[in-house]
Design a protein around this motif. Sequence first.
Motif, short mmCIF file in Angstrom:
data_model
loop_
_atom_site.label_atom_id
_atom_site.label_comp_id
_atom_site.label_asym_id
_atom_site.label_seq_id
_atom_site.Cartn_x
_atom_site.Cartn_y
_atom_site.Cartn_z
N ARG A 156 -0.51 -6.47 -5.32
CA ARG A 156 -1.03 -5.33 -6.09
C ARG A 156 -1.84 -5.80 -7.29
N ASP A 176 10.05 2.10 -4.20
CA ASP A 176 11.21 1.94 -5.08
C ASP A 176 12.51 2.26 -4.36
N GLY A 228 0.80 -1.22 0.00
CA GLY A 228 0.00 0.00 0.00
C GLY A 228 0.83 1.27 0.00
N LEU A 229 2.14 1.14 0.13
CA LEU A 229 3.00 2.32 0.10
C LEU A 229 3.08 2.88 -1.32
N GLY A 230 3.39 4.12 -1.44
CA GLY A 230 3.51 4.75 -2.74
C GLY A 230 4.69 4.18 -3.53
N ASP A 231 4.59 4.26 -4.86
CA ASP A 231 5.65 3.71 -5.71
C ASP A 231 7.00 4.38 -5.44
N ASP A 232 7.00 5.69 -5.27
CA ASP A 232 8.26 6.40 -5.07
C ASP A 232 8.94 5.92 -3.78
N VAL A 233 8.15 5.77 -2.72
CA VAL A 233 8.70 5.32 -1.44
C VAL A 233 9.20 3.87 -1.56
N CYS A 256 8.35 5.05 7.22
CA CYS A 256 7.07 4.80 6.54
C CYS A 256 6.09 4.27 7.59
#
Length: 543
Positions: free
Chosen positions: A369, A328, A321-326, A342
């Motif tokens: 996902r 990656d 559920g974390l953002g892609d930027d985080v 996080c």
Amino acid sequence: MTTEHAGRLAGPLSASVANLCRRLQPQVSPRTAAGFAQVLRRLGAPLQVAVAGRIKSGKSTLVNALIGRRVAPTDIGECTRLVTRFQYGTVDRIEVVFHDGRKQVLPFAADGVIPAELGVDIDTVSHIEAYLTHAALQHMTVIDTPGLGSLDAASVARTEHLLSAAAGHAEPEPWDSGESGDGTDETGDEPGDAEARADELDETSRNAVAGAEAVLYVVTQGLRADDEQALAAFTAATASREAGPVNAIAVLNKADTIVPESVEGAEGDLWTAATLLARKQAEVLKPRVADVLPVIGLIAESAESGQFTSGDAEALRQVAGLGDDVLDVMLLSADMFTSWECDVPAGVRVRLLEKLDLYGIRQAVDAVRADPDLTAGALRRLLLDASGLAAVRARLNTVFAARADGIKAAAALASVTALAQASGNAAERQRVHDAIEVLLAKPEAHQLRVLEALTLVASGAVEMPDDLTEEVLRVGSNADIGTQLGRPGGSPPELATYALERAGWWRSFASFGATPAQSRVAHVVHRAYFLIWQQLKAQGGSR
């Protein structure tokens, strides 16, 4: 040797060798008869497969995955310096076996693993016997070994004791009478010297019967000289039956640590890179191993041994559920994954990393996902598939389980020959040799001739042109007829025709184009093809 498997023979060939031992026992010396009794007990036990490799190659992790239970300790401790035999038992228990034959029963640790510290003087310990009520061990005993390349010389010695000849003298060729024609036996000793070496030979016999019949060798990205040396030294049971495609496969462990861009042709895909690298290693190790297969032992252990829980699945959903930027950034390194701020607690991330490493976490996150409703059980199965363990198990079944009868019978015959020669009694040795020749003359025993020919070619004892060597290895190393003939998927009539053609060719080669040593192998291959043709014909494969 436990009696819990007594009488359970691998097949008709093992039964024939067992009958030979029983028939000969009253006709040989008491010491040789006692050795035959050990061989009989060994024949009734499951196939003994040693998991070997360099230190920190992930052997114990792979052992746990194969057994399906986290029982072998993976952290450095006393017991990782010892040979541990995992075998089936009616009650879970650990027995510490001392050099003087004493045994001490210990409980498993609270987490179900063998205790890291045994509470005894490790220098007095021979090995550990671990009995588990686990179905996977009913057909195969798994032997975990200390790592080669360890700074601990004693640990290395224990491993080499299992993997190489226990005594420093040459052993007889399997099923040979032992006569050298110059008044000495195959060890180079005068006939009268046998009694002087009695204690050593007894020890050799005991160690041989307790050793491994097959080997699963664990390598990582960089093969080293001692990897090849260890395989070259491997002996199955007795008589220096070297590692070969009949009784050895290798796995390229920690495949997730490969950098795909470093492998030509991988096109950035990790599993493709691992497969290509495994093929290259197979070429280096050929013909010592039947195959090299990539595997990720850590993921396999976690998914197969019950370490992956519903709580872990839920934690992976949080990570997904974390953002892609985080994400990656976090997946760039282990340090970044555990230290980056996080919403997922750091302790949870550490636990995931210990069980799956970054590659497994990435695979699980992508799966969640793609399917948010994925259950914990389905996610565990997906991770197991991603580990490559299924392919390793399938190859173990093909190379080892399907050939267990032949491997065990061949190893037992080699033990019988070595025991007879060790007696120093020429009449006894000849009696045993004659009995073995009668057994080998039977049609159903031809598999043993094939294994012997395969060993001769694989070890280089008989040199053949490359194309013929490949053919001998193919015919002798596979259980599937289509693969044996180099025509997987071929129709029965086509296979039957080809088998008969090759039978004729090898018969001609044996008679007209081969050296005496090559002719010996060629006659065996001719007979193998002919028996394949007969089998296909009986199945309606030839008109």
